[in-house]
Scaffold this motif. Structure first.
Motif, short mmCIF file in Angstrom:
data_model
loop_
_atom_site.label_atom_id
_atom_site.label_comp_id
_atom_site.label_asym_id
_atom_site.label_seq_id
_atom_site.Cartn_x
_atom_site.Cartn_y
_atom_site.Cartn_z
N PRO A 146 0.84 -1.20 0.00
CA PRO A 146 0.00 0.00 0.00
C PRO A 146 0.88 1.26 0.00
O PRO A 146 1.89 1.31 0.70
CB PRO A 146 -0.80 -0.12 1.31
CG PRO A 146 -0.74 -1.56 1.66
CD PRO A 146 0.59 -2.05 1.18
N ALA A 147 0.50 2.23 -0.79
CA ALA A 147 1.28 3.47 -0.89
C ALA A 147 0.32 4.64 -1.05
O ALA A 147 -0.89 4.46 -1.23
CB ALA A 147 2.25 3.39 -2.07
N THR A 159 -1.16 1.10 -5.02
CA THR A 159 -0.39 -0.06 -4.62
C THR A 159 0.87 -0.18 -5.46
O THR A 159 0.81 -0.10 -6.69
CB THR A 159 -1.23 -1.36 -4.77
OG1 THR A 159 -2.43 -1.23 -4.01
CG2 THR A 159 -0.45 -2.56 -4.25
N VAL A 160 1.99 -0.33 -4.78
CA VAL A 160 3.26 -0.62 -5.47
C VAL A 160 3.30 -2.12 -5.74
O VAL A 160 3.31 -2.92 -4.81
CB VAL A 160 4.48 -0.18 -4.63
CG1 VAL A 160 5.78 -0.60 -5.30
CG2 VAL A 160 4.46 1.33 -4.43
N THR A 161 3.30 -2.49 -7.01
CA THR A 161 3.25 -3.90 -7.40
C THR A 161 4.47 -4.27 -8.23
O THR A 161 5.40 -3.48 -8.38
CB THR A 161 1.98 -4.17 -8.24
OG1 THR A 161 2.10 -3.49 -9.50
CG2 THR A 161 0.73 -3.67 -7.52
N LYS A 190 11.00 7.69 -5.13
CA LYS A 190 9.63 8.20 -4.95
C LYS A 190 8.68 7.09 -4.55
O LYS A 190 7.81 7.28 -3.68
CB LYS A 190 9.14 8.86 -6.24
CG LYS A 190 7.76 9.52 -6.10
CD LYS A 190 7.78 10.65 -5.09
CE LYS A 190 6.47 11.44 -5.07
NZ LYS A 190 5.38 10.69 -4.46
N GLU A 191 8.80 5.93 -5.15
CA GLU A 191 7.91 4.82 -4.80
C GLU A 191 8.23 4.28 -3.40
O GLU A 191 7.30 3.92 -2.66
CB GLU A 191 8.02 3.72 -5.86
CG GLU A 191 7.35 4.11 -7.16
CD GLU A 191 7.82 3.32 -8.37
OE1 GLU A 191 7.06 3.23 -9.33
OE2 GLU A 191 8.97 2.82 -8.35
N VAL A 192 9.51 4.25 -3.03
CA VAL A 192 9.87 3.86 -1.67
C VAL A 192 9.28 4.86 -0.68
O VAL A 192 8.73 4.48 0.36
CB VAL A 192 11.40 3.75 -1.51
CG1 VAL A 192 11.77 3.55 -0.04
CG2 VAL A 192 11.94 2.60 -2.35
N TYR A 193 9.40 6.15 -0.98
CA TYR A 193 8.83 7.19 -0.12
C TYR A 193 7.33 6.96 0.05
O TYR A 193 6.81 6.99 1.17
CB TYR A 193 9.09 8.56 -0.74
CG TYR A 193 8.52 9.72 0.05
CD1 TYR A 193 9.29 10.39 1.00
CD2 TYR A 193 7.20 10.15 -0.15
CE1 TYR A 193 8.76 11.45 1.73
CE2 TYR A 193 6.67 11.20 0.57
CZ TYR A 193 7.45 11.85 1.51
OH TYR A 193 6.92 12.88 2.23
N ASP A 194 6.63 6.72 -1.05
CA ASP A 194 5.17 6.55 -1.00
C ASP A 194 4.77 5.35 -0.16
O ASP A 194 3.82 5.41 0.64
CB ASP A 194 4.61 6.39 -2.41
CG ASP A 194 4.73 7.65 -3.24
OD1 ASP A 194 4.96 8.73 -2.66
OD2 ASP A 194 4.60 7.56 -4.48
#
Length: 325
Positions: A146-147, A159-161, A190-194
């Motif tokens: 979840p992000a 969702t980061v998939t 950015k996706e890690v942050y989210d």
């Protein structure tokens, strides 16, 4: 008409991956309409995977059939009111004999009817191209984090998939998608942050810590530390309406204080005063997922572990129990 070409990856794990999409990128890939969805392989339908335009079947196909939608049969017109049946108005008029009744009368007095033949299978002629055979195959790990990020003018969850996992250009060109899990990969800052932002929001213990900055570009968490002795202080409300209210003395007692335990921005925004969180890179997707999981676990253990003021130095130091949650 050119025959459909279906590419096959055969594995030793009792499954094959198939695709009929030849385009690597662009319009023809983005809007490809696969015929595989309407085919039956050795009696079974192919199942979709999270790899774009790739499907999974149990084994290398020996027989391929196509599902043919049932045709209409016995086309006819039936009298709406059976009591009107007569020599000039038969109960049923075959479609080919529709001119026996005037068009206006037929439209007013009859309903168009037909029967549907059930769907059936027909042998499907196509070219099977074996791309490769893979030993020691294992499925890619599932990325499902979840992000949250800003869409338009408000935050929205996503969702980061596996689709967010990036591979090198050469792997995109030469390695079929179902086999890329074994190649070097990464997730962006950015996706890690989210995902870290949402994970903290979902798992923080509000008795032990609280989020003091929560934006798409910066994020801060502070620990709540109980004081050895409550601290009472006085203050004046300089923003009060009247001079009398501004001069009034107020009292407040603090039983805890806060210290910053975690803060971040991302490399894209690089918000001043905050530390950009790094993306994750790994030799393969299994190690990449392990890195993400370990980071989230360690972070929440740190955030949710109680901190106490050290009684031996009158609050100049802190004691933290990382094994407590």
């Amino acid at each position: 008409m050119e025959k459909t070409q279906i590419s096959v990856i055969k594995t030793d794990a009792g499954k094959c991956f198939i695709t009929d999409c030849k385009a690597k990128e662009g319009y023809y890939r983005n809007y490809h309409n696969s015929v595989i969805k309407s085919l039956v392989f050795d009696g079974s339908k192919a199942t979709e995977t999270f790899y774009e335009h790739w499907f999974e079947i149990p084994s290398f196909p020996k027989k391929i059939e196509k599902v043919i939608s049932g045709d209409r049969s016995n086309l006819r017109f039936e009298l709406k009111n059976p009591e009107l049946e007569s020599e000039n108005l038969p109960m049923t008029i075959p479609y080919d004999d529709r001119d026996l009744v005037d068009d206006e009368a037929r439209e007013a007095l009859y309903n168009f009817k037909f029967d549907l033949v059930p769907d059936y299978l027909r042998n499907y002629d196509c070219d099977l191209v074996l791309l490769c055979e893979v030993d020691n195959f294992r499925d890619a790990p599932s990325f499902n984090y979840p992000a949250i990020k800003k869409f338009d003018f408000s935050d929205k969850k996503y969702t980061v998939t596996n689709k967010n996992v990036r591979h090198s250009l050469i792997d995109l060109i030469v390695t079929p998608e179902p086999l890329r899990a074994n190649s070097p990969c990464e997730i962006s800052s950015k996706e890690v942050y989210d995902l870290v932002r949402q994970h903290v929001k979902d798992n923080i213990n509000p008795r032990l810590a609280r989020i003091t900055s929560d934006y798409d570009f910066c994020f801060t968490v502070k620990k709540i530390i109980p004081l050895l002795k409550p601290h009472t202080y006085s203050y004046q409300d300089i923003f009060a309406r009247t001079k009398k209210q501004r001069a009034k003395l107020h009292f407040k007692t603090d039983t805890s204080k806060e210290i910053e335990i975690f803060q971040m921005t991302n490399e894209q925004d690089n918000y001043k005063g905050y530390t950009p969180i790094n993306g994750f890179k790994a030799p393969n997707e299994w190690e990449l997922k392990e890195m993400v999981d370990n980071f989230l676990s360690t972070l929440m253990e740190t955030i949710n572990s109680p901190i106490e003021v050290c009684p031996h130095c009158e609050g100049a130091g802190y004691l933290q129990n990382l094994s407590s949650q």
